[in-house]
Design a protein around this motif. Structure first.
Motif, PDB file in Angstrom:
ATOM      1  N   UNK A  49      -4.921  48.144  15.245  1.00  0.00           N
ATOM      2  CA  UNK A  49      -4.969  49.593  15.439  1.00  0.00           C
ATOM      3  C   UNK A  49      -6.357  50.198  15.288  1.00  0.00           C
ATOM      4  N   UNK A  50      -7.376  49.391  15.090  1.00  0.00           N
ATOM      5  CA  UNK A  50      -8.720  49.927  14.872  1.00  0.00           C
ATOM      6  C   UNK A  50      -9.125  50.779  16.083  1.00  0.00           C
ATOM      7  N   UNK A  51      -9.558  51.997  15.803  1.00  0.00           N
ATOM      8  CA  UNK A  51      -9.926  52.912  16.885  1.00  0.00           C
ATOM      9  C   UNK A  51     -11.222  52.452  17.538  1.00  0.00           C
ATOM     10  N   UNK A  79      -2.154  56.122  12.877  1.00  0.00           N
ATOM     11  CA  UNK A  79      -1.294  55.947  14.040  1.00  0.00           C
ATOM     12  C   UNK A  79      -0.305  54.809  13.820  1.00  0.00           C
ATOM     13  N   UNK A  81     -14.495  58.335  18.393  1.00  0.00           N
ATOM     14  CA  UNK A  81     -13.284  58.596  19.178  1.00  0.00           C
ATOM     15  C   UNK A  81     -12.292  59.444  18.390  1.00  0.00           C
ATOM     16  N   UNK A  86      -4.077  60.438  25.220  1.00  0.00           N
ATOM     17  CA  UNK A  86      -3.156  59.584  24.463  1.00  0.00           C
ATOM     18  C   UNK A  86      -3.319  58.121  24.905  1.00  0.00           C
ATOM     19  N   UNK A 139       1.134  62.918  21.500  1.00  0.00           N
ATOM     20  CA  UNK A 139       1.898  63.604  22.537  1.00  0.00           C
ATOM     21  C   UNK A 139       2.303  64.988  22.010  1.00  0.00           C
ATOM     22  N   UNK A 147      -5.281  61.074  19.884  1.00  0.00           N
ATOM     23  CA  UNK A 147      -4.446  62.187  20.361  1.00  0.00           C
ATOM     24  C   UNK A 147      -2.968  61.844  20.304  1.00  0.00           C
ATOM     25  N   UNK A 193       2.520  48.013  16.930  1.00  0.00           N
ATOM     26  CA  UNK A 193       1.592  48.739  17.807  1.00  0.00           C
ATOM     27  C   UNK A 193       0.507  47.814  18.375  1.00  0.00           C
ATOM     28  N   UNK A 222      -5.899  56.570  25.641  1.00  0.00           N
ATOM     29  CA  UNK A 222      -7.062  55.989  24.977  1.00  0.00           C
ATOM     30  C   UNK A 222      -6.831  55.782  23.476  1.00  0.00           C
ATOM     31  N   UNK A 223      -5.726  56.290  22.964  1.00  0.00           N
ATOM     32  CA  UNK A 223      -5.427  56.238  21.526  1.00  0.00           C
ATOM     33  C   UNK A 223      -4.612  54.986  21.212  1.00  0.00           C
ATOM     34  N   UNK A 224      -5.030  54.203  20.198  1.00  0.00           N
ATOM     35  CA  UNK A 224      -4.235  53.015  19.865  1.00  0.00           C
ATOM     36  C   UNK A 224      -2.918  53.362  19.189  1.00  0.00           C
ATOM     37  N   UNK A 225      -2.054  52.373  19.079  1.00  0.00           N
ATOM     38  CA  UNK A 225      -0.732  52.477  18.450  1.00  0.00           C
ATOM     39  C   UNK A 225       0.201  53.304  19.338  1.00  0.00           C
ATOM     40  N   UNK A 226       1.481  53.187  19.088  1.00  0.00           N
ATOM     41  CA  UNK A 226       2.447  53.818  19.972  1.00  0.00           C
ATOM     42  C   UNK A 226       2.592  55.302  19.719  1.00  0.00           C
ATOM     43  N   UNK A 227       2.297  56.110  20.737  1.00  0.00           N
ATOM     44  CA  UNK A 227       2.441  57.566  20.623  1.00  0.00           C
ATOM     45  C   UNK A 227       3.898  57.963  20.495  1.00  0.00           C
ATOM     46  N   UNK A 277      -6.921  54.526  12.905  1.00  0.00           N
ATOM     47  CA  UNK A 277      -5.941  53.586  13.441  1.00  0.00           C
ATOM     48  C   UNK A 277      -4.743  53.436  12.524  1.00  0.00           C
ATOM     49  N   UNK A 308     -12.872  54.869  11.339  1.00  0.00           N
ATOM     50  CA  UNK A 308     -12.155  54.293  12.478  1.00  0.00           C
ATOM     51  C   UNK A 308     -10.934  53.499  12.016  1.00  0.00           C
TER      52      UNK A 308
END
Lengths: 406, 406
Positions: free
Chosen positions: A300-302, B167, B389, A68, B394, B392, A15, A70-75, B164, B160
């Motif tokens: 992956x840190x948000x 995810x 933050x 989504x 999908x 989100x 990710x 704005x969200x890290x890592x793969x959705x 991460x 945070x």
């Protein structure tokens, strides 16, 4: 007439903080064209393709896609599977069955190789398929790219971490070793240099996989810096190797994990940092020695993201769709630096990118092999994005002593 | 008539993200009063006092003080020295020599103890001294305080990080162990619970030093969660102890470092995470097991801060000066929660705070001892500050399969 059919998106590999920007870029752009009848997302990369595990992203709200993004890592989640010819054949059969005519695979150099093989499968049977590898990797190790989406944000994490470490170690002194991701390429570790604001700030030493790691040289370097500054802050890549090219971590661990790509698992353990810290303690007699392994936090840190990286990650998705639609393009999308600082995107042949690894240029590494050059500082700065906080020291004058005579 | 003389500020113990807010609060407030003739800062805490290593903060610009206030870690640097009576006597002699009449010591419970002893020295010889312990610690372990400055920001880092990690682990599956700071109190580790947004989000298990750690129970818990979710994310405090009260880390390492306060060094090594990961791999047969030790990043990461924490850290400094000046106050400044969410500050006797440790209340820990309660979630939420933050996922519908029959 434009090619008509469905769109498929998948992700491979680790990710990043901005991969969902690319996903959103592809979905939103593809939904503009009537010929792109549906936009599917494969769950867990190529595994989701062979299992027909698809989400219908045509039915995802634009609003949620922006959240989504704005969200890290793969959705869409990911996979570490490296498809062989048989696996690629299965992938291709599913693409045919679902009338998928546009396939965007977001990933690193291993993913590019999958794109290459599936593309050859399609050509063999004259199945009209637009297939594009869209770059992403925090390692920044794709050739023909100035840099890759995901690198700037992960590098920003490394910079913010070392800015804090500079202040923390200064407060309590000692030696600090921060272990940073990067198997073959030192780009992530090298980013730590940007944390240096004041002349005696760390990292004082930076060890990259591009240069042979010698324990004796390392200890001599640490001693020199510790004697000079009363402290020593070190950034070291998890992928450092000895003179024989053997990873330092492999010289000490027997229970090594090997993934489908033949890679030894380097992260998810504090072993290498602990080893180096023990050596500094034992051989140099320094008592306060600490090591941290940044591990998964750095990718992956948000809420730690480069706005430049976000912007470009969105654009590579958008441009990939445009190139497939308007130019019947196939290949690997690449980022080219065109100015200081501006970029443009170009399609390269996927076979040029696939399974190759780019490492730090010699001009980016200092002569002693234990730090970076100004050329690297100039290269990386725009990638880190705007609004990077700058730490400040007190500058008040000293008070004359009354009791002691020094 | 108000007490006239110099002001001295020092810091003890580990850095936090907002300690310089407190420093700025004390400096800016003390510079308003003519009777506070100079404002000094001791370099490296009590070491700087006995060595007369002072900065004259009266001559620091307000502008730079505001820049420093935004910078994590102690701008005056710190110390791990725990003064005995002799050392406190030396401190007191320096205070006398420089005509210091106001002494503000920013720190945790060990620093409070130093304030107590120096205060007694002054009383013995009738030296008029206002001496106030100003709270700070990421551990949140000071009694008589609702919470302590520094905790909210460090807890925000933990939140945070786990957002991460949720995810990241979801994308590639497996077991993840994040080791969080906290020797006796689990507040930092417990903060990870706020990372849970979706019902199957981690951390699925949280282990605190307040509850006995059993390896067998741990492995059974992990197996249950892994079977349920296909993954398991775990937050564990570095301070977890076995049934006999022995730190788990001490059951495995021989080369333990002991500081001046008699504390075993827990951070700066990945040992405990690696131990737990090895157990999960070997005993549960799960192949992808990763551990990260958050280490020093969690207390000094640049630009990860709670605005509530910043605000309160500034206020405790300001209020300490006001209480010393207007109320001839001595003691330990404490934070009281007065509403949802509002606070006020009160001076407590320093002997009530000194060398005591507050741990998580029973009502904050679930019955099984492996997670937190809603009471804790309600307690911590305002401390994390605004603008956190929210990741989100999908939510697009699945596509019907065409080839397989499932």
């Amino acid at each position: 007439m434009m090619l008509k059919g469905k769109v498929l998106i998948a992700q491979g590999g680790g990710p990043t903080a901005v991969i969902n920007q690319t996903l959103a870029g592809i979905v939103l752009e593809s939904r503009k064209y009537g010929e792109m009848t549906r936009t599917y997302g494969a769950i867990h990369g190529v595994e989701g393709i062979v299992n027909e595990d698809f989400l219908d992203l045509t039915q995802e709200t634009s609003h949620n896609l922006e959240q989504v993004a704005m969200t890290p890592s793969s959705a869409l989640w990911s996979t570490r599977i490296k498809p062989d010819s048989k696996y690629c054949h299965e992938i291709f059969q599913v693409l045919q069955a679902h009338d998928i005519r546009y396939f965007f695979y977001i990933g690193g150099n291993d993913s590019a190789d999958t794109v290459r093989i599936v593309g050859e499968e399609a050509k063999k049977v004259n199945y009209d398929l637009r297939i594009i590898h869209v770059p992403k990797t925090i390692d920044n190790d794709l050739i023909l790219n100035d840099h890759t989406p995901g690198y700037g944000s992960a590098a920003r994490f490394v910079v913010q971490a070392f800015m804090g470490i500079n202040l923390d170690v200064r407060a309590l002194k000692g030696v600090y070793i921060g272990v940073v991701m990067g198997r073959h390429a030192g780009f992530m570790t090298a980013a730590s240099a940007i944390a240096q604001k004041y002349p005696d700030d760390g990292p004082h030493l930076i060890y990259l996989p591009e240069r042979e790691f010698s324990m004796e040289k390392f200890l001599a370097d640490v001693k020199q810096m510790y004697d000079r500054h009363g402290m020593c802050i070190i950034a070291v890549s998890e992928g450092i190797c000895d003179a024989g090219g053997v990873p330092i971590i492999a010289t000490m661990r027997k229970d090594l994990e090997i993934d489908a790509h033949g890679n030894v698992s380097l992260s998810g353990t504090g072993a290498i940092g602990d080893l180096l810290a023990q050596q500094v303690k034992a051989r140099l007699g320094i008592s306060r020695v600490r090591s941290d392994t940044f591990g998964y936090l750095q990718r992956s840190f948000v809420d730690c993201v480069s706005d430049i990286d976000q912007h470009e990650a969105r654009e590579v998705g958008e441009r990939a769709v445009q190139m497939a639609y308007w130019n019947n393009g196939n290949g690997s999308l690449t980022i080219q630096r065109t100015g200081n600082y501006s970029v443009d995107y170009r399609l390269a042949g996927v076979e040029e990118i696939a399974a190759k690894t780019r490492v730090m240029a010699d001009e980016y590494i200092n002569k002693e092999g234990n730090h970076v050059t100004d050329a690297f500082r100039l290269y990386i700065r725009p990638l880190l994005g705007s609004g990077l906080q700058i730490p400040s020291h007190l500058r008040a004058p000293r008070v004359p002593k009354l009791l002691s005579n020094e």
